[in-house]
Design a protein around this motif. Structure first.
Motif, mmCIF file in Angstrom:
data_model
loop_
_atom_site.group_PDB
_atom_site.id
_atom_site.type_symbol
_atom_site.label_atom_id
_atom_site.label_comp_id
_atom_site.label_asym_id
_atom_site.label_seq_id
_atom_site.Cartn_x
_atom_site.Cartn_y
_atom_site.Cartn_z
ATOM 1 N N ALA A 437 35.991 37.827 37.178
ATOM 2 C CA ALA A 437 36.218 39.257 36.574
ATOM 3 C C ALA A 437 36.500 40.072 37.384
ATOM 4 N N PHE A 438 35.536 40.670 38.557
ATOM 5 C CA PHE A 438 35.669 41.365 39.516
ATOM 6 C C PHE A 438 37.201 41.239 40.512
ATOM 7 N N ALA A 439 37.430 39.823 40.544
ATOM 8 C CA ALA A 439 38.456 39.751 41.203
ATOM 9 C C ALA A 439 39.795 40.075 40.642
ATOM 10 N N ILE A 440 39.792 40.013 39.458
ATOM 11 C CA ILE A 440 40.788 40.534 38.482
ATOM 12 C C ILE A 440 40.900 42.018 38.782
ATOM 13 N N PHE A 441 39.820 42.761 38.597
ATOM 14 C CA PHE A 441 39.871 44.188 38.910
ATOM 15 C C PHE A 441 40.426 44.491 40.581
ATOM 16 N N ASN A 442 39.683 43.883 41.514
ATOM 17 C CA ASN A 442 39.903 43.895 42.906
ATOM 18 C C ASN A 442 41.537 43.690 43.173
ATOM 19 N N TYR A 443 42.127 42.772 42.499
ATOM 20 C CA TYR A 443 43.647 42.328 42.945
ATOM 21 C C TYR A 443 44.283 43.473 42.230
ATOM 22 N N ALA A 456 47.812 37.446 31.503
ATOM 23 C CA ALA A 456 46.820 36.231 31.620
ATOM 24 C C ALA A 456 45.644 36.699 31.780
ATOM 25 N N GLY A 457 44.963 37.828 32.669
ATOM 26 C CA GLY A 457 43.805 38.173 32.948
ATOM 27 C C GLY A 457 43.125 38.485 31.859
ATOM 28 N N LEU A 458 43.678 39.375 30.672
ATOM 29 C CA LEU A 458 42.842 39.706 29.644
ATOM 30 C C LEU A 458 41.898 38.660 28.725
ATOM 31 N N GLU A 459 42.702 37.369 28.528
ATOM 32 C CA GLU A 459 41.969 36.329 28.031
ATOM 33 C C GLU A 459 40.904 35.955 28.805
ATOM 34 N N VAL A 460 41.133 35.981 30.047
ATOM 35 C CA VAL A 460 39.879 35.569 30.935
ATOM 36 C C VAL A 460 38.799 36.544 30.682
ATOM 37 N N LEU A 461 39.053 37.704 31.100
ATOM 38 C CA LEU A 461 38.169 38.946 30.806
ATOM 39 C C LEU A 461 37.522 38.771 29.602
ATOM 40 N N LEU A 462 37.987 38.612 28.329
ATOM 41 C CA LEU A 462 37.672 38.381 26.954
ATOM 42 C C LEU A 462 36.439 37.360 27.167
ATOM 43 N N GLY A 463 36.952 36.076 27.546
ATOM 44 C CA GLY A 463 36.283 34.952 27.478
ATOM 45 C C GLY A 463 34.757 35.145 28.349
#
Length: 765
Positions: A437-443, A456-463
């Motif tokens: 999750a931090f990598a998504i924020f960092n990116y 794409a990322g929101l589905e990962v964050l939600l899971g």
């Protein structure tokens, strides 16, 4: 005592003198790769001494059945093994009837091995006296083509010095290989076919279970004193596993006999299975058309392009310079960013330990390096790797009893399935979710890419957020939510309650997911509707998640003024590491596991890892207090430890300590701090070395879509420079005793801040 036989050099790793007891260490240190394949620096010729044979192909693995004393529900059925691949480099040599074997020669003189990092070349030279007294001079060059990444090349020169020689070459490809770390002594490959076509040989083998098909191929040519020789094999032998060509060449004293060998792999992940031999023929045709010398020129040019962006220069400290370039070189050998199906294994192509799989290291340590030294597409590929495995992450969580789309990413994986087989890590080291999750924020904050999260990322964050919400439970005693039975980054304490790092990261993940859900809802309505339909988000669920996130228990010591690593930490003996006897170090090799688990000693940054991620949520005074409490208890017996501490020491202005940690992280393998380099290199921690310069000494941060710098120059250095590709603008940072200057490629000016003062950098003309 650390090893110190590697000669300091700014652009090369150099070993002089042949010592049998360091062969395996050197095989690791001199490893080569091109992103698609790699190999340890094994000798081409036969060697009867202690050696660790290893060639590897990116993405090719085997699910080795888990070996445990007893089974547990949810346990992964296998541990993924990066496979020791078929051998193509083999050239056994007999001279006047005697086998060339450095282990049995009368004498080996002038032995020199050089890994030329600037050009991606492995060179080896020596003079050997055979048992008969014949003296020979040998020069070998090997490289794996950076552009034609299914191809490798060898040029092997032999000069007899004190007599004529009949040289017999037995050049082979052999799929009859084993893994040293096989759980059940199994063979992982099955032979399919062997073929000989003229001067070319092909061995096709397939992995059991995963059914990767690989053709290993070779072609040989010869010259004497650089004059091409047309010689045919005197013998061709073929078994189900191996093809060997035997050649004979007579040379006079002081003539140079050369065998040039092309070889490599083609894999069913890139070609149709029934076309693999044709594909291998095509690679050899390209190699012959280009020619060895032009391939060599292309290799140098490809590495020059890589270094143009990735290099960090250090003036005044050659060991520090050598260290950072070694780290950057190995990272680029391991992962090129060309193939979104691949990831970065902790050992890369240098050994079998850790299975060669994907760990949380990628998101926590590697993403910033590839994001800044390549481009955001490469970094996005690393994030898409996890998005493409989200369904598997949800399955992994379901196996442990989680529901409703909660996702637990695996600690170790090749295809999204969990394949780590130590329960205290598999089930409890769940902070890997937070790193993703931090990598998504960092990116997002670095690249400014606003499309990834809605697409794409929101589905990962939600899971991930759903997992954390379910992983906490309400404590009627504390009247707060608690997290029980976890292992934090400090693996020297297992099954602890309320690990600060894990709980704080979980809270942040839930809050970040809630924030991004709102953002997508109001700014990307079509994506939001699609995601709601796919994931069944409800307002009640989000309200419950917010309630959990807002009321989490964190253990805290008023006496020390610090968050405690976990419940009961102060019950431990807090004797600092500085008072440990040297005979007890490293404790992971000298102490029983029981003793380690009851100690306060910390393997790597744990509470301080949370302070690294979320630095802007704590004051510098809080960082200092926590650093002073935890670092003295840290044994730094993880490769991931020194870099975080170097960055934080630099942030606190403790430059001597920051420099010491930097040297340790940059030369971890070169100096073999952890006494394990013979097993392979620590590839993913090498990205932390890059961070220790860029984020530590360079003080680079992203705030409000802008680059901020707080540069600090170690007193041992005259100057250091690095480049970052920030939102498609390439900025070079130069830090020396006079101050900090910038160079900018492009046409638009860039505003940055240096110690909070705005600087407008104009493009170079």
């Amino acid at each position: 005592m650390n090893q110190d036989y590697i000669i300091p050099n700014a652009w090369s790793i150099i070993e002089e003198g042949f010592e049998k007891d360091r062969v395996k260490s050197s095989e690791s240190l001199f490893s080569i790769g091109n992103g698609a394949m790699g190999q340890r620096a094994n000798f081409e010729e036969f060697y009867s001494g202690d050696t660790f044979q290893g060639s590897y192909i990116a993405g090719v693995y085997y699910p080795d059945k888990t070996k445990v004393g007893w089974w547990k529900n949810g346990y992964p059925e296998y541990f993924a093994k990066v496979l020791n691949a078929p051998v193509w480099i083999g050239i056994n040599i007999e001279i006047n009837g005697e086998q060339l074997d450095l282990n049995t020669c009368k004498e080996v003189k002038n032995f020199r091995r050089e890994l030329n990092m600037k050009e991606g070349l492995l060179d080896r030279s020596f003079t050997a006296i055979l048992p008969s007294g014949l003296e020979i001079e040998v020069n070998v060059r090997r490289f794996l083509a950076a552009d034609l990444d299914e191809l490798g090349a060898i040029k092997y020169d032999i000069k007899p010095l004190n007599g004529d020689a009949k040289i017999v070459y037995k050049s082979f490809v052999d799929a009859g290989v084993k893994n040293e770390d096989a759980n059940w002594e199994e063979i992982f490959w099955e032979p399919i076919t062997t073929e000989i076509k003229g001067e070319q040989a092909f061995v096709q083998a397939r992995t059991f279970k995963t059914h990767f098909n690989v053709v290993t191929f070779m072609e040989n040519s010869f010259s004497v004193n650089n004059v091409k020789q047309t010689i045919s094999p005197s013998a061709q032998t073929k078994t189900e596993w191996k093809v060997e060509f035997t050649y004979e060449l007579n040379v006079k004293a002081n003539e140079v006999a050369t065998i040039q060998k092309f070889g490599g792999y083609v894999v069913s992940t890139n070609h149709e299975e029934n076309e693999l031999i044709n594909a291998a023929e095509n690679v050899l045709a390209q190699a012959n058309e280009i020619g060895y010398e032009q391939l060599l020129t292309n290799q140098k040019a490809a590495w020059a392009r890589t270094w143009e962006m990735a290099d960090i220069t250090i003036e005044g400290d050659v060991k520090a310079q050598q260290g950072i370039r070694f780290n950057i070189f190995q990272l680029n050998q391991t992962y090129s960013g060309k193939d979104a199906r691949l990831n970065i294994g902790p050992k890369g192509f240098t050994g079998e330990k850790y299975g060669g799989s994907t760990y949380w290291d990628t998101e926590a340590y590697c993403l910033p390096f590839y994001m800044a030294t390549k481009n955001q597409e490469v970094a996005r590929n690393l994030l898409m790797y996890r998005y493409n495995q989200l369904d598997k992450a949800i399955e992994n969580a379901e196996k442990l009893g989680f529901t409703d789309g909660a996702a637990l990413y695996p600690m170790v994986t090749m295809n999204g399935e969990e394949c780590h087989n130590e329960w205290e890590i598999t089930f409890e080291e769940i902070h890997r979710n937070a790193a993703i999750a931090f990598a998504i924020f960092n990116y997002t904050r670095f690249t400014g890419d606003q499309s990834y999260i809605p697409e794409a990322g929101l589905e990962v964050l939600l899971g991930i957020a759903r997992f954390w919400k379910q992983r906490f439970n309400w404590s009627s005693d504390k009247k707060q939510y608690v997290m029980l039975g976890v292992t934090g980054p400090n693996e020297y304490e297992n099954n602890v309650n309320n690990n600060f790092h894990t709980s704080y990261c979980a809270q942040w993940c839930m809050n970040y997911a809630l924030e991004q859900i709102d953002h997508v809802k109001y700014n990307n309505s079509e994506d939001f509707v699609r995601i709601v339909k796919k994931t069944d988000i409800t307002e009640v669920e989000l309200a419950d998640m917010k309630e959990v996130a807002s009321n989490i228990y964190f253990p805290y010591s008023k006496e020390h003024g610090v968050y405690l690593q976990q419940d009961g930490f102060l019950d431990k003996d807090l004797t600092p590491v500085s008072e440990l006897s040297k005979k007890d170090r490293p404790i992971n090799q000298k102490w029983s596991w029981d003793r380690i688990l009851r100690s306060a000693y910390i393997k790597q940054a744990d509470t301080l890892q949370a302070f690294y991620y979320f630095e802007d949520q704590f004051s510098k005074e809080e960082l200092e207090k926590h650093f002073d409490f935890y670092e003295p208890l840290t044994v730094h017996e993880s490769s991931l430890s020194p870099c975080v501490h170097s960055i934080q020491a630099a942030t606190l202005g403790r430059m001597e300590q920051a420099y010491t940690f930097y040297l340790r992280t940059s030369r971890l393998d070169l100096d073999d701090y952890n006494k394990e380099v013979h097993e392979g290199l620590h590839i993913t921690s090498m990205a932390g070395t890059w961070m220790s310069i860029v984020e530590g000494f360079g003080g680079m941060r992203i705030k409000n879509d802008t680059l901020y710098f707080e540069p600090r120059l170690p007193e041992q250095w005259e100057e250091f420079t690095f480049k970052v590709n920030f939102r498609h603008q390439i900025l070079k940072v130069i830090v020396n005793k006079e101050g900090t200057t910038f160079e900018l490629e492009g046409t638009e000016p860039l505003e940055v801040y240096v110690f909070d003062e705005k600087v407008t950098v104009q493009p170079s003309i």
